[in-house]
Design an enzyme around this catalytic site. Sequence first.
Site, PDB file in Angstrom:
ATOM      1  N   LYS A   1      32.736 -29.872  10.523  1.00 62.04           N
ATOM      2  CA  LYS A   1      31.733 -28.917  10.985  1.00 62.04           C
ATOM      3  C   LYS A   1      31.618 -27.680  10.101  1.00 62.04           C
ATOM      4  CE  LYS A   1      29.757 -29.125  14.602  1.00 62.04           C
ATOM      5  NZ  LYS A   1      30.160 -29.213  16.004  1.00 62.04           N
TER       6      LYS A   1
ATOM      7  N   HIS B   1       4.379 -27.284  16.095  1.00 63.92           N
ATOM      8  CA  HIS B   1       4.998 -28.030  17.208  1.00 63.92           C
ATOM      9  C   HIS B   1       6.302 -28.689  16.765  1.00 63.92           C
ATOM     10  CE1 HIS B   1       1.028 -27.633  19.129  1.00 63.92           C
ATOM     11  NE2 HIS B   1       0.570 -27.950  17.933  1.00 63.92           N
TER      12      HIS B   1
ATOM     13  N   GLU C   1      23.580 -18.192  15.003  1.00 62.28           N
ATOM     14  CA  GLU C   1      23.533 -18.427  16.457  1.00 62.28           C
ATOM     15  C   GLU C   1      23.780 -17.133  17.232  1.00 62.28           C
ATOM     16  OE1 GLU C   1      25.332 -22.604  17.512  1.00 62.28           O
ATOM     17  OE2 GLU C   1      26.436 -21.724  15.851  1.00 62.28           O
TER      18      GLU C   1
END
Length: 455
Positions: A278, A151, A285
Amino acid sequence: MADYATHHFTAASRYTVSVDYDRRLYAHDIEASIAHARMLGRQGIVSEADAEAIVGGLGDVRREIEAGGFDWRDDLEDLHMNIEARLHELIGEPAARLHTARSRNDQVATVTRMYVRDAIAETIAGLRRLQDALVSVAEAHREAIMPGYTHMQRAQPVLFAHHLLAYFEMFDRDAERFSETAARTNVLPLGAGALAGVPYPIDREWVAGELGFDGLSANSMDAVADRDYIVEFLADAAICMMHCSRLAEELVLWSSTEFGYVRLGSEWVTGSSIMPQKRNPDFAELARGKTGRVYGSLVALLTVLKGLPLAYNRDLQEDKEGLFDTVDTLGATLDAFCGMLGSIEVDEARMEEAAQDSALLATDMADYLVGKGVAFRDAHAAVSALSEAASARGVGLGELSLDELRERSPAFDADVKDLTARASVAARDVEGGTAPSRVADALAQARKRLGAAHG
Ligand code: ARG
């Protein structure tokens, strides 16, 4: 001179043109035509001289295509007509005999099966490289321990290598699925003709041997009408992309500041145009994102096929673009993961620190009580109450005193302090478990299986 143009060419007829993409099958098409022509010569269906002229001419056409000088014509619709028409320009009359005892329907089915068979071999090779990359990272970090999650909540400590080897197994099953698909794909349709078979004394076995097929299609209508082998390929690819996408998601999470478990090499991340800090995991992705188009191709082809009466229908031409796109997408995705994994830096200390969260030892505390004779359900209830009490006070489970533990269960003793993440992992000493000795065996087995798969 034979007329190869399939119809009067108007602007509207671009609608039926497939040569823009099916030219990708040129090498397989020529190989299949060469085998067919040789067979026609051997069987005396055309003269040996004509067969030889055709074979020679097809070699010339192939060289023209490979040199980039081939003039692909829209008015000839597909690659088959383009190649045959060019052959006629090069060798004249014998070219018009090539299409004896064959139809474009069994031709395209043959050529597509050859293409899928070869694409599967390449895909499996890519999967093996990825499995190899996974094992290499696991071997380099045999001891690293991390929280395992359920979970997306910290659940129990596991070895990082164990986590990676879970993906090894997924990709292993993917490779197995692809090879099972290859076995069903590798049967020769040629001889089916348009749909009913051909009225010539052809030698299908000989052609199959020439082209590396393992068998012959058993029913001419099935041979030209079905594309289930492409559906299977797309389904295998969809499952494989799903696995890639899950691994992509892990890499995205693990490389975030919140986790900080891994750092991807600078070739596999990109900066932001305005945020200099970044390191965006764009390859991971995009792998996750490209999974969508592969699912799309699978559903598209299933939909194309579902209403078609036997035998060939032109709808079947819609089998190709999704297939090609999937081959490209999956191949590039597997390569990207090999690259990302090859570049990965693992922060073992950070993982270990996260694995020290005493909440991860809740199950071990319950198992500890079971060891002292408490029934598992009662032990579970006691530790669950302790966890709540600890979190209500804002401390970890491990910070509760022995007296506090004993309030919930008198079975707790001083040795409860021996429960650690390492001890927890070591205790999972079952087949398929995360105990270090089991993981070491699994790594050795993985290497062996890869060796056997390569050998
Ligand atoms: N381009 C066609 C395809 O991909 C080849 C077969 C065409 N056959 C025909 N009867 N029009 O399916």
